[in-house]
Design a protein around this motif. Sequence first.
Motif, PDB file in Angstrom:
ATOM      1  N   VAL A  22      -0.079   2.362   5.869  1.00 50.46           N
ATOM      2  CA  VAL A  22      -0.037   2.065   4.441  1.00 50.46           C
ATOM      3  C   VAL A  22      -1.454   1.991   3.874  1.00 50.46           C
ATOM      4  O   VAL A  22      -1.747   2.532   2.802  1.00 50.46           O
ATOM      5  N   TYR A  25      -2.887   5.452   3.625  1.00 44.55           N
ATOM      6  CA  TYR A  25      -2.354   6.160   2.461  1.00 44.55           C
ATOM      7  C   TYR A  25      -3.010   5.664   1.174  1.00 44.55           C
ATOM      8  O   TYR A  25      -3.276   6.463   0.258  1.00 44.55           O
ATOM      9  N   LEU A  26      -3.270   4.371   1.091  1.00 44.88           N
ATOM     10  CA  LEU A  26      -3.928   3.796  -0.093  1.00 44.88           C
ATOM     11  C   LEU A  26      -5.301   4.413  -0.302  1.00 44.88           C
ATOM     12  O   LEU A  26      -5.661   4.793  -1.422  1.00 44.88           O
ATOM     13  N   ALA A  41      -2.124   0.585  -7.064  1.00 37.19           N
ATOM     14  CA  ALA A  41      -1.517   0.791  -5.751  1.00 37.19           C
ATOM     15  C   ALA A  41      -1.871  -0.357  -4.815  1.00 37.19           C
ATOM     16  O   ALA A  41      -1.025  -0.848  -4.058  1.00 37.19           O
ATOM     17  N   ILE A  45       0.662  -3.249  -2.840  1.00 33.38           N
ATOM     18  CA  ILE A  45       0.682  -3.713  -1.448  1.00 33.38           C
ATOM     19  C   ILE A  45       0.559  -5.222  -1.390  1.00 33.38           C
ATOM     20  O   ILE A  45       1.290  -5.904  -0.663  1.00 33.38           O
ATOM     21  N   TYR A 117       1.965   1.633  -8.307  1.00 31.42           N
ATOM     22  CA  TYR A 117       2.238   0.225  -7.982  1.00 31.42           C
ATOM     23  C   TYR A 117       3.580   0.067  -7.269  1.00 31.42           C
ATOM     24  O   TYR A 117       3.657  -0.494  -6.173  1.00 31.42           O
ATOM     25  N   MET A 120       3.779   1.865  -3.732  1.00 32.73           N
ATOM     26  CA  MET A 120       3.151   1.129  -2.636  1.00 32.73           C
ATOM     27  C   MET A 120       3.880  -0.183  -2.358  1.00 32.73           C
ATOM     28  O   MET A 120       3.935  -0.640  -1.215  1.00 32.73           O
ATOM     29  N   THR A 124       5.362  -0.894   1.374  1.00 32.22           N
ATOM     30  CA  THR A 124       4.958  -2.078   2.140  1.00 32.22           C
ATOM     31  C   THR A 124       6.154  -2.962   2.466  1.00 32.22           C
ATOM     32  O   THR A 124       6.208  -3.585   3.522  1.00 32.22           O
ATOM     33  N   GLN A 162      -7.157  -5.198  -0.330  1.00 39.87           N
ATOM     34  CA  GLN A 162      -6.575  -3.915  -0.737  1.00 39.87           C
ATOM     35  C   GLN A 162      -7.400  -3.264  -1.847  1.00 39.87           C
ATOM     36  O   GLN A 162      -7.572  -2.039  -1.866  1.00 39.87           O
TER      37      GLN A 162
END
Length: 202
Positions: A22, A25-26, A41, A45, A117, A120, A124, A162
């Motif tokens: 994750v 990917y972010l 995004a 998470i 938003y 993600m 998660t 994040q």
Amino acid sequence: MMEVVVAGMLAGYGIAVPVGPVATYLVGLSARSSARVGAFAALGIASADGIYALIAAIAGAALAPVLVPIVMPLRWISMLVLVALALTGAITAVRRYRARRLGGVTREAPLRARTAYFGMLGMTLLSPMTVIYFAALVLGSTGTGSAPLFVVAAFLASSSWQLLLAGGGVLLGRVLTGHVGGLVTALASSVLIVVLAVRLVA
């Protein structure tokens, strides 16, 4: 009160800092889009971490045994979703590179911050290890009155990390602005996501 805040921050950083699919990917998403999209995004998470922290604070350690039978199915679902995202990203990157190389003008619809938003957030929420992680931390010592502090502290800690990852992705995207650089980073990100996703069920 301070002990609960510290415990929440440690819990938030504990689940956020380890780099998994994750987080990968972010970073890739932030590099391909904008700082605003990356920030939303990242908050998606962190919101999932906050939701799991709330569940864990309310349910306590009794939650973990209940989740054991469904951990493996959730891992497989998470893996399939991540692999699909990785393949989609790789295909899109290759098509974009070919279109630019042929001299065509391609204008992709920019990803909306709201879409980033909730995307993600959903990704998660598929991670069962987050729930078990928080359930193991909350041993019933944080009563009903202190649970909100724990949740807020965990959310803020996760958010800060994040957002740092998203910022790093934006800087990476600005450095690698060439066609080849964009293709290479997108493919590398997709490969890494697949590897990390497969490890969820290995």
